[in-house]
Design an enzyme around this catalytic site. Structure first.
Site, PDB file in Angstrom:
ATOM      1  N   ASN A   1      93.648  14.810  -1.152  1.00 34.12           N
ATOM      2  CA  ASN A   1      93.692  14.645   0.203  1.00 34.12           C
ATOM      3  C   ASN A   1      94.618  15.980   0.830  1.00 34.12           C
ATOM      4  O   ASN A   1      96.005  15.961   0.761  1.00 34.12           O
ATOM      5  CB  ASN A   1      94.532  13.496   0.703  1.00 34.12           C
ATOM      6  CG  ASN A   1      93.520  12.255   0.410  1.00 34.12           C
ATOM      7  OD1 ASN A   1      92.415  12.078   0.977  1.00 34.12           O
ATOM      8  ND2 ASN A   1      93.687  11.563  -0.635  1.00 34.12           N
ATOM      9  N   GLU A   2      93.972  17.097   1.054  1.00 33.61           N
ATOM     10  CA  GLU A   2      94.709  18.253   1.500  1.00 33.61           C
ATOM     11  C   GLU A   2      95.327  18.132   2.949  1.00 33.61           C
ATOM     12  O   GLU A   2      95.087  17.142   3.566  1.00 33.61           O
ATOM     13  CB  GLU A   2      93.878  19.462   1.503  1.00 33.61           C
ATOM     14  CG  GLU A   2      93.267  19.786  -0.036  1.00 33.61           C
ATOM     15  CD  GLU A   2      94.208  20.274  -0.706  1.00 33.61           C
ATOM     16  OE1 GLU A   2      95.353  20.218  -0.709  1.00 33.61           O
ATOM     17  OE2 GLU A   2      93.665  21.054  -1.936  1.00 33.61           O
ATOM     18  N   PRO A   3      96.224  18.939   3.202  1.00 29.52           N
ATOM     19  CA  PRO A   3      96.854  18.888   4.522  1.00 29.52           C
ATOM     20  C   PRO A   3      95.755  18.688   5.827  1.00 29.52           C
ATOM     21  O   PRO A   3      94.877  19.304   5.716  1.00 29.52           O
ATOM     22  CB  PRO A   3      97.691  20.157   4.703  1.00 29.52           C
ATOM     23  CG  PRO A   3      97.897  20.553   3.533  1.00 29.52           C
ATOM     24  CD  PRO A   3      96.709  20.078   2.490  1.00 29.52           C
TER      25      PRO A   3
ATOM     26  N   SER B   1      94.423  15.810   6.185  1.00 31.95           N
ATOM     27  CA  SER B   1      94.062  14.400   5.869  1.00 31.95           C
ATOM     28  C   SER B   1      94.668  13.191   6.632  1.00 31.95           C
ATOM     29  O   SER B   1      96.007  13.338   6.590  1.00 31.95           O
ATOM     30  CB  SER B   1      93.942  14.176   4.280  1.00 31.95           C
ATOM     31  OG  SER B   1      93.467  15.247   3.719  1.00 31.95           O
TER      32      SER B   1
ATOM     33  N   THR C   1      95.384  25.107  -3.645  1.00 29.49           N
ATOM     34  CA  THR C   1      94.956  24.329  -4.705  1.00 29.49           C
ATOM     35  C   THR C   1      93.998  25.034  -5.630  1.00 29.49           C
ATOM     36  O   THR C   1      94.079  24.955  -7.003  1.00 29.49           O
ATOM     37  CB  THR C   1      94.374  23.088  -4.076  1.00 29.49           C
ATOM     38  OG1 THR C   1      95.258  22.514  -3.060  1.00 29.49           O
ATOM     39  CG2 THR C   1      93.682  22.057  -5.127  1.00 29.49           C
TER      40      THR C   1
END
Ligand code: F6R
Length: 645
Positions: A161-163, A165, A180
């Protein structure tokens, strides 16, 4: 926060425990998981675990395997759900999380295969939504997650869940952040090979677990961890959404905790024991806060920033300012090996003996010049006997393209020469192997050897700029690395024995090392641990009485200014040489065009060294072009940082 929260942790919105090290934290959590499984077994219930991959939980899984083998812990009634999987990778791919989990855990315990669940990264695009929905349903059918284990990414992601999300996000297909992908580049033998997409449980899915434990080791996580714990929850930092969970805990090591207020600025969250080190840290911080040189700090600056107590104990302000100014001033030296025949009372390094025998350990070729290229050159120029020890060959970090170019060159040579050079056979073999290699296959021994040789060549070229003679270079090729793969490295007796033998042969007066604050599962972290163990073995040797151990850093992170014990200024020329040296580590440059936010290692090193000089300048010391910084290895058993209360 409830009323039992100690004053020092008032800013922490998630209970965070600082463990003595990653091993201790994993041992604890493994014990808790075992107790949970046994309790549920007794009650005839299954235990549902949410699991993570990556470096962070590797030691946890080793502990669970140990509990299974040595203490009969059974996983027959355990059901697992993994957080995420790369999209587009078959299960057999060396970097698929399915394979990772089997290699690291499932193959070594008695969990029934049908109880293992990892999101399917191979379903066609059109079926992803349905597959994710089914994954969530399966979690619910199993009774929901009893315990979710998490790591945290440098972007602040949990799962993938990247920024961006949302708090309510569910299991879905996501795009990976650039940072990432870069962090995963080593595992995939090049950034270009890292998938762009993944399937991940959502933040909302994770938050439904009855209990959540997030683990974090190493200082690379420190900043993002502090933000997740202390900042208000925000989409830009998905881990911060864990704050709302009724049973969430973070288990971290001292390096990962180093940016928490109670560790970094403890005077802001309660009364402290004003040790000299803490006073220095606070004064440097204050000067930076009010943008004044140390000697211009006033009484009111102290009292307005929660430091009145310090003044009462160690003031008045001007006297304290002068004391700290002098301490900082005394860290600066152009003589990293000590200045011969000089009064060394206030110098970081002792004058005698001169010259010194100096050993520089470098986890991989290039760490040395990145961290201390300028200092290295000075040490040689100032007449010391410098030996560089490359602990590993670094061959895993050489892209195939580099190896292919090298074999082409060798074949070319063999064609143009009259006789066949000895290397031609080897080159032909490697050339064939490179051609036959499917994407992501692990490298056969010959390819690894060639890649190791490439790094040797680069290291020699780089060290030439630092005026180090080839005879002064050792390639230790430690077995843990030569026989291992990322995330599967294990320190063996032979690794420690090799470093012990080198130390006993060279009997150094000075040792330079790095990796102390790195992820303990990283190459640098493991290399440091080997040195630590080797120093423990040799503790009673006579030469150690006259030996100082200095620590240097990776270019990504500098010591806190107040922690620096030796600051070696670099002239503009020396900085240029250093960059040129780093530049020779060609195989380590990014393989794909880097975005504006991501920098090449030499850029990071240059920026870092300039930034340190700037800070010294702003504190009112002196204006240098660049500075390389070091600190001494604290004595065994002593705490580097107050761990907070
Ligand atoms: C892994 C996962 C990720 C990692 C995170 C940290 O399943 O979901 O969130 O936990 O990227 O990775 P490491 O542990 O390799 O530092």
């Amino acid at each position: 926060m409830n009323s039992y929260t100690p004053e020092s942790q008032q800013r922490e919105r998630i209970p965070t425990e600082i463990c003595s090290d990653a091993e201790a934290g994993c041992l604890r959590l493994a014990g808790e998981i075992a107790a949970l499984i046994r309790k549920n077994d007794k009650a005839g219930r299954s235990t549902v675990l949410g699991l993570a991959t990556g470096s962070t939980p590797v030691r946890l899984y080793r502990q669970l395997i140990r509990l299974h083998r040595e203490e009969g812990l059974s996983f027959r009634r355990v059901i697992t759900f993994n957080l995420d999987e790369y999209y587009g990778l078959p299960r057999t791919h060396p970097e698929s999380y399915w394979r990772f989990m089997h290699e690291q855990l499932f193959n070594h315990i008695d969990i029934p295969p049908e109880n293992v669940n990892v999101p399917d990264g191979t379903v066609p695009r059109g079926e992803v939504f349905e597959s994710c929905r089914k994954y969530e349903q399966k979690i619910r059918d199993a009774g929901g997650l009893d315990l979710q284990v998490l790591g945290i990414g440098r972007t602040g992601h949990v799962g993938f869940n990247e920024p961006g999300s949302g708090r309510d996000s569910r299991t879905r297909l996501v795009t990976l952040d650039n940072l990432t992908r870069r962090d995963a580049a080593r595992d995939f033998l090049g950034e270009a090979n890292v998938p762009h997409h993944a399937i991940t449980m959502g933040v909302g899915t994770i938050l439904e677990a009855r209990e959540i434990v997030l683990l974090a080791w190493g200082e690379a996580k420190a900043r993002v961890l502090a933000a997740a714990v202390e900042q208000p929850p925000a989409d830009s930092l998905p881990a911060s959404f864990l704050q709302g969970h009724p049973a969430v805990r973070f288990l971290v090591d001292a390096a990962a905790a180093s940016e928490l207020t109670r560790v970094k600025h403890p005077w802001l969250v309660g009364s402290v024991d004003w040790t000299p080190a803490l006073a220095r840290r606070a004064v440097v911080w204050l000067a930076q806060q009010v943008r004044k040189p140390v000697l211009k700090l006033l009484e009111e600056h102290y009292s307005e920033h929660g430091m009145a107590e310090l003044l009462i104990e160690q003031g008045p302000a001007y006297q304290l300012n002068i004391r700290i100014f002098n301490e900082l001033q005394h860290t600066i030296t152009g003589w990293p090996g000590g200045k011969p025949n000089a009064d060394d009372t206030h110098r970081p390094e002792r004058a005698a003996p001169h010259p010194k025998r100096v050993v520089v350990f470098s986890p991989e070729p290039s760490d040395d010049v990145l961290g201390m290229g300028g200092t290295l050159r000075r040490l040689v120029e100032q007449g010391h006997e410098v030996t560089i020890i490359y602990q590993t060959s670094g061959n895993l970090a050489v892209p195939d393209e580099e190896a292919a170019m090298a074999t082409d060159l060798m074949l070319e040579l063999s064609r143009s020469a009259s006789g066949q050079p000895a290397g031609a056979e080897f080159a032909r073999k490697v050339h064939g192997q490179l051609g036959a290699k499917a994407a992501y296959d692990s490298d056969p021994d010959e390819i690894r050897r060639l890649k190791g040789l490439i790094r040797r060549g680069e290291a020699r070229a780089a060290l030439k700029i630092c005026t180090v003679e080839p005879g002064q270079i050792r390639f230790a090729d430690l077995p843990f690395y030569e026989k291992g793969r990322y995330r599967q490295f294990r320190i063996g007796d032979a690794d420690v024995a090799a470093v012990v033998a080198l130390l006993r042969e060279l009997k150094p007066h000075q040792v330079f090392a790095t990796g102390e604050l790195d992820d303990p599962n990283s190459v640098a972290g493991i290399c440091f641990e080997i040195i630590r163990q080797a120093l423990a073995v040799t503790r009673a040797d006579a030469w150690t009485k006259d030996c100082r151990v200095w620590l240097y850093r990776s270019p990504a992170k500098e010591w806190e200014t107040a922690e620096i014990e030796m600051a070696v200024p670099l002239s503009p020329r020396e900085l240029a040489w250093k960059i040129q040296a780093i530049y020779h580590h060609k195989s380590q440059r990014s393989q794909s065009p880097v975005g504006a936010d991501l920098q090449e290692a030499w850029q990071q090193a240059e920026m870092r060294n300039r930034a340190t000089a700037k800070i010294y300048d702003q504190l009112g010391l002196a204006e240098y072009e660049a500075i390389e910084a070091f600190r001494r290895l604290p004595a065994e058993g002593s705490q580097r940082r107050p761990a907070g209360r």
